[in-house]
Design an enzyme around this catalytic site. Structure first.
Site, PDB file in Angstrom:
ATOM      1  N   ASP A  30       0.856  -1.184   0.000  1.00  0.00           N
ATOM      2  CA  ASP A  30       0.000   0.000   0.000  1.00  0.00           C
ATOM      3  C   ASP A  30       0.886   1.225   0.000  1.00  0.00           C
ATOM      4  O   ASP A  30       1.998   1.199   0.559  1.00  0.00           O
ATOM      5  CB  ASP A  30      -0.958   0.018   1.196  1.00  0.00           C
ATOM      6  CG  ASP A  30      -2.207   0.829   0.904  1.00  0.00           C
ATOM      7  OD1 ASP A  30      -3.267   0.240   0.654  1.00  0.00           O
ATOM      8  OD2 ASP A  30      -2.104   2.094   0.898  1.00  0.00           O
ATOM      9  N   THR A  86     -11.882   2.671  -6.601  1.00  0.00           N
ATOM     10  CA  THR A  86     -12.439   3.255  -7.827  1.00  0.00           C
ATOM     11  C   THR A  86     -13.677   4.076  -7.438  1.00  0.00           C
ATOM     12  O   THR A  86     -14.800   3.717  -7.777  1.00  0.00           O
ATOM     13  CB  THR A  86     -12.831   2.158  -8.847  1.00  0.00           C
ATOM     14  OG1 THR A  86     -13.594   1.138  -8.181  1.00  0.00           O
ATOM     15  CG2 THR A  86     -11.619   1.531  -9.484  1.00  0.00           C
ATOM     16  N   THR A 126     -13.287  -2.844  -8.962  1.00  0.00           N
ATOM     17  CA  THR A 126     -14.488  -2.783  -9.793  1.00  0.00           C
ATOM     18  C   THR A 126     -14.287  -1.679 -10.827  1.00  0.00           C
ATOM     19  O   THR A 126     -14.176  -0.508 -10.465  1.00  0.00           O
ATOM     20  CB  THR A 126     -15.711  -2.471  -8.914  1.00  0.00           C
ATOM     21  OG1 THR A 126     -15.810  -3.499  -7.920  1.00  0.00           O
ATOM     22  CG2 THR A 126     -16.989  -2.419  -9.728  1.00  0.00           C
ATOM     23  N   LEU A 157     -16.991 -10.028  -2.453  1.00  0.00           N
ATOM     24  CA  LEU A 157     -17.135 -10.182  -0.992  1.00  0.00           C
ATOM     25  C   LEU A 157     -17.967  -9.055  -0.399  1.00  0.00           C
ATOM     26  O   LEU A 157     -18.047  -7.956  -0.959  1.00  0.00           O
ATOM     27  CB  LEU A 157     -15.758 -10.247  -0.320  1.00  0.00           C
ATOM     28  CG  LEU A 157     -14.786  -9.072  -0.432  1.00  0.00           C
ATOM     29  CD1 LEU A 157     -15.152  -7.920   0.474  1.00  0.00           C
ATOM     30  CD2 LEU A 157     -13.381  -9.543  -0.126  1.00  0.00           C
ATOM     31  N   PHE A 256     -31.716  -9.933   0.206  1.00  0.00           N
ATOM     32  CA  PHE A 256     -31.815  -8.528  -0.239  1.00  0.00           C
ATOM     33  C   PHE A 256     -33.265  -8.071  -0.369  1.00  0.00           C
ATOM     34  O   PHE A 256     -33.601  -7.280  -1.242  1.00  0.00           O
ATOM     35  CB  PHE A 256     -31.021  -8.300  -1.548  1.00  0.00           C
ATOM     36  CG  PHE A 256     -29.546  -8.252  -1.301  1.00  0.00           C
ATOM     37  CD1 PHE A 256     -28.883  -7.047  -1.231  1.00  0.00           C
ATOM     38  CD2 PHE A 256     -28.827  -9.419  -1.080  1.00  0.00           C
ATOM     39  CE1 PHE A 256     -27.526  -6.994  -0.950  1.00  0.00           C
ATOM     40  CE2 PHE A 256     -27.474  -9.374  -0.795  1.00  0.00           C
ATOM     41  CZ  PHE A 256     -26.820  -8.172  -0.733  1.00  0.00           C
ATOM     42  N   CYS A 267     -19.952   0.263  -2.309  1.00  0.00           N
ATOM     43  CA  CYS A 267     -20.103  -0.317  -3.648  1.00  0.00           C
ATOM     44  C   CYS A 267     -21.386   0.085  -4.374  1.00  0.00           C
ATOM     45  O   CYS A 267     -21.317   0.658  -5.460  1.00  0.00           O
ATOM     46  CB  CYS A 267     -20.024  -1.837  -3.560  1.00  0.00           C
ATOM     47  SG  CYS A 267     -18.375  -2.389  -3.098  1.00  0.00           S
ATOM     48  N   LYS A 270     -21.833   3.853  -5.745  1.00  0.00           N
ATOM     49  CA  LYS A 270     -20.901   4.268  -6.808  1.00  0.00           C
ATOM     50  C   LYS A 270     -21.001   3.363  -8.025  1.00  0.00           C
ATOM     51  O   LYS A 270     -20.854   3.812  -9.160  1.00  0.00           O
ATOM     52  CB  LYS A 270     -19.468   4.348  -6.278  1.00  0.00           C
ATOM     53  CG  LYS A 270     -18.742   3.029  -6.163  1.00  0.00           C
ATOM     54  CD  LYS A 270     -17.282   3.222  -5.826  1.00  0.00           C
ATOM     55  CE  LYS A 270     -16.582   1.896  -5.579  1.00  0.00           C
ATOM     56  NZ  LYS A 270     -16.501   0.988  -6.720  1.00  0.00           N
TER      57      LYS A 270
HETATM   58  N1  LIG Z   1     -15.277  -2.750  -0.086  1.00  0.00           N
HETATM   59  C1  LIG Z   1     -15.978  -3.732  -0.603  1.00  0.00           C
HETATM   60  O1  LIG Z   1     -16.821  -4.348   0.044  1.00  0.00           O
HETATM   61  C2  LIG Z   1     -15.749  -4.142  -2.037  1.00  0.00           C
HETATM   62  C3  LIG Z   1     -16.321  -5.333  -2.505  1.00  0.00           C
HETATM   63  C4  LIG Z   1     -16.103  -5.718  -3.811  1.00  0.00           C
HETATM   64  C5  LIG Z   1     -15.350  -4.907  -4.656  1.00  0.00           C
HETATM   65  N2  LIG Z   1     -14.827  -3.744  -4.198  1.00  0.00           N
HETATM   66  C6  LIG Z   1     -14.009  -2.940  -5.115  1.00  0.00           C
HETATM   67  O2  LIG Z   1     -12.641  -3.176  -4.803  1.00  0.00           O
HETATM   68  C7  LIG Z   1     -11.884  -1.976  -5.036  1.00  0.00           C
HETATM   69  C8  LIG Z   1     -11.145  -1.603  -3.763  1.00  0.00           C
HETATM   70  O3  LIG Z   1     -12.121  -1.254  -2.791  1.00  0.00           O
HETATM   71  P1  LIG Z   1     -11.745  -1.102  -1.248  1.00  0.00           P
HETATM   72  O4  LIG Z   1     -13.015  -0.912  -0.524  1.00  0.00           O
HETATM   73  O5  LIG Z   1     -10.808  -2.184  -0.855  1.00  0.00           O
HETATM   74  O6  LIG Z   1     -10.922   0.283  -1.316  1.00  0.00           O
HETATM   75  P2  LIG Z   1     -10.119   1.010  -0.151  1.00  0.00           P
HETATM   76  O7  LIG Z   1     -10.257   2.448  -0.404  1.00  0.00           O
HETATM   77  O8  LIG Z   1     -10.514   0.429   1.178  1.00  0.00           O
HETATM   78  O9  LIG Z   1      -8.599   0.561  -0.402  1.00  0.00           O
HETATM   79  C9  LIG Z   1      -7.824   0.952  -1.495  1.00  0.00           C
HETATM   80  C10 LIG Z   1      -6.357   0.965  -1.043  1.00  0.00           C
HETATM   81  O10 LIG Z   1      -5.518   1.112  -2.178  1.00  0.00           O
HETATM   82  C11 LIG Z   1      -4.403   1.903  -1.804  1.00  0.00           C
HETATM   83  N3  LIG Z   1      -3.759   2.389  -3.019  1.00  0.00           N
HETATM   84  C12 LIG Z   1      -4.252   3.264  -3.936  1.00  0.00           C
HETATM   85  N4  LIG Z   1      -3.363   3.422  -4.951  1.00  0.00           N
HETATM   86  C13 LIG Z   1      -2.292   2.622  -4.665  1.00  0.00           C
HETATM   87  C14 LIG Z   1      -1.076   2.333  -5.324  1.00  0.00           C
HETATM   88  N5  LIG Z   1      -0.758   2.887  -6.496  1.00  0.00           N
HETATM   89  N6  LIG Z   1      -0.226   1.476  -4.737  1.00  0.00           N
HETATM   90  C15 LIG Z   1      -0.513   0.887  -3.557  1.00  0.00           C
HETATM   91  N7  LIG Z   1      -1.671   1.122  -2.891  1.00  0.00           N
HETATM   92  C16 LIG Z   1      -2.549   1.971  -3.443  1.00  0.00           C
HETATM   93  C17 LIG Z   1      -5.009   2.965  -0.909  1.00  0.00           C
HETATM   94  O11 LIG Z   1      -4.030   3.576  -0.090  1.00  0.00           O
HETATM   95  C18 LIG Z   1      -6.016   2.116  -0.105  1.00  0.00           C
HETATM   96  O12 LIG Z   1      -5.423   1.592   1.068  1.00  0.00           O
HETATM   97  C19 LIG Z   1     -12.881  -0.937  -5.505  1.00  0.00           C
HETATM   98  O13 LIG Z   1     -12.893  -0.918  -6.912  1.00  0.00           O
HETATM   99  C20 LIG Z   1     -14.199  -1.451  -4.984  1.00  0.00           C
HETATM  100  O14 LIG Z   1     -15.289  -1.026  -5.757  1.00  0.00           O
HETATM  101  C21 LIG Z   1     -15.001  -3.355  -2.907  1.00  0.00           C
END
Ligand SMILES: NC(=O)c1ccc[n+]([C@@H]2O[C@H](COP(=O)([O-])OP(=O)(O)OC[C@H]3O[C@@H](n4cnc5c(N)ncnc54)[C@H](O)[C@@H]3O)[C@@H](O)[C@H]2O)c1
Length: 446
Positions: A30, A86, A126, A157, A256, A267, A270
């Protein structure tokens, strides 16, 4: 297999830890040093049940590590996952892909280019249809096409049940037509074959769209039952029985279908917006998705009015206890939580808010710094003119209602998650309002 996870947020951390628990060697990267320091010190930056123990187990076994240094993390790696955020681009709802493309640039410069070297770049974030093509283009500017393949592997998840969802998913979706990449992906997910998890191999663009279609469908289901709840209130029907009555039909299913204050979270809001924008760009009408977005936003706003109406039309000077701030239980995630729409509206109408959430208060304070917080639900209830249940944490389901009534200044309970029974609450002397029920059912004498 050796895995590099770029982005150690909800998805990256849970996926990385679970891949390590499958037996792979995982390095989570990270760019936020505070996050990596916390993890290296044995802490966990997010609240997710079971995660802390699983991290400790896999770190101890030498399969899991955390770093800010992508170069070291990528040495000898078979698969690099992109699991960065995203979010909605401010103002227009498009997915902001700047983090994905920045990660792709960084990865591209570090992909080995030896004769037989081959790295799979897996997009777990995503992302709108076509993002994989752009990531491939970025990679190809730095590395020969033979040295890598870009694959889509969206994550399904749910926060609060993330480990179980990752280890026992309904399905895994993989978008690639490259046989070498497919072999790597099969090996990564091999432990799931034991549970006979279906792995859907498809084209990359289709895989990208599957994720949005799934979330839009689930958001639609929630919005549908929420609108049925409004109708139930107007015509004197019971939404929970409507949900049960339709949910037992296997074609519909019972998941749901819980009426509430509107969906939130990291999610659905957005992703529905991003899907609508993708359709707009493609000149395709997704009128259902657009209606769902509008209906959900309007619903969150209307919840504040519902609370005000339940309290006689004026909340000026009233002390309102809010129970639950996170967008759902078992998470501290506040992204697009209904509480963030409801609370400021009540404050604007002159209410004094005192809030409690078992896990999300530190996050909530960043968004709602000016309300009062307590570290015990009964302290929040003490002296309040009303209790509003916004998130259905288990600990709110079994309150000592006699104690609640004694502590309250006025016995008003507004239950936006239908976790109590109106008849019992009224029998205890509460003025009780919930979702999708007539105010006092015609057949109830209490
Ligand atoms: N949160 C959920 O429940 C969930 C479920 C399914 C899919 N998603 C998708 O997964 C993706 C991530 O979501 P999230 O909730 O984990 O996001 P988040 O914001 O919790 O985590 C993203 C992480 O990426 C790090 N980061 C950004 N750019 C970076 C880089 N260049 N190098 C290293 N680290 C970097 C940030 O510091 C942050 O810690 C999104 O596209 C989201 O839509 C999320």
């Amino acid at each position: 297999m050796k895995v590099t996870m770029v982005g150690t947020g909800y998805v990256g951390l849970v996926s990385g830890v679970c891949f390590a628990d499958f037996g792979h060697e995982v390095v989570c990267v990270d760019k936020d040093p505070a996050k990596i320091d916390t993890l290296n010190a044995g802490g966990v930056p997010i609240y997710e049940p079971g995660l802390e123990d699983l991290i400790a187990k896999n770190v101890k076994a030498g399969r899991l590590s955390f770093t800010t240094d992508l170069k070291t993390a990528m040495q000898g790696t078979d698969a690099v996952f992109i699991a960065v955020g995203t979010p909605s681009r401010r103002g227009d709802g498009y997915a902001d892909l700047s983090y994905v493309y920045a990660a792709a640039e960084e990865i591209a410069g570090l992909i080995p280019t030896g004769d037989n070297s081959f790295t799979v770049v897996v997009n777990k974030s995503t992302v709108p249809v076509g993002t994989g093509d752009e990531v491939e283009r970025i990679m190809a500017e730095h590395v020969s096409r033979a040295a890598f393949e870009v694959v889509s592997n969206p994550e399904f998840l749910r926060e609060g049940a993330a480990i179980d969802d990752f280890k026992r998913p309904d399905r895994v979706v993989v978008g690639t037509k490259d046989s070498r990449a497919e072999a790597v992906m099969r090996e990564l997910y091999r432990p799931l074959y034991l549970n006979e998890t279906p792995i859907v191999f498809t084209e990359r663009r289709t895989s990208e769209l599957i994720k949005y279609a799934a979330n839009a469908f689930l958001a639609t289901k929630i919005t549908f039952i929420n609108e049925m709840a409004d109708l139930c209130e107007a015509v004197g029907a019971n939404v929970q029985e409507v949900a049960r009555g339709i949910g037992l039909d296997k074609r519909i299913g019972n998941k749901f279908l819980h009426a509430g204050p509107g969906y939130g979270g990291s999610c659905f809001p957005k992703d529905t917006l991003a899907l609508a924008r993708t359709a707009e760009e493609a000149n395709v009408s997704l009128s259902i998705v657009s209606s769902v977005i509008d209906a959900n936003e309007a619903r969150k706003r209307r919840m504040a009015n519902k609370i005000v109406a339940a309290l006689g039309g004026d909340v000026h000077g009233l002390r309102i206890c809010i129970l639950g701030l996170a967008f759902k239980p078992n998470t501290d995630d506040m992204r697009d939580a209904p509480s963030l729409t409801i609370i400021p509206r009540l404050v604007d109408k002159g209410a004094e808010i005192v809030a409690y959430d078992p896990e999300a208060m530190e996050e909530a304070k960043k968004h709602l710094p000016d309300i009062a917080y307590t570290d015990c639900p009964y302290a929040a209830i003490d002296g309040a003119d009303a209790v509003v249940i916004v998130t259905e944490w288990d600990e709110f389901r079994a309150f000592d209602m006699r104690r609640v009534k004694e502590l309250l200044n006025a016995p008003n309970v507004i239950d936006l998650r239908n976790i109590y029974r109106g008849k019992q609450m009224r029998a205890l002397g509460f003025s009780y309002t919930n979702i999708g029920y007539p105010a006092v059912p015609a057949n109830e004498s209490a």
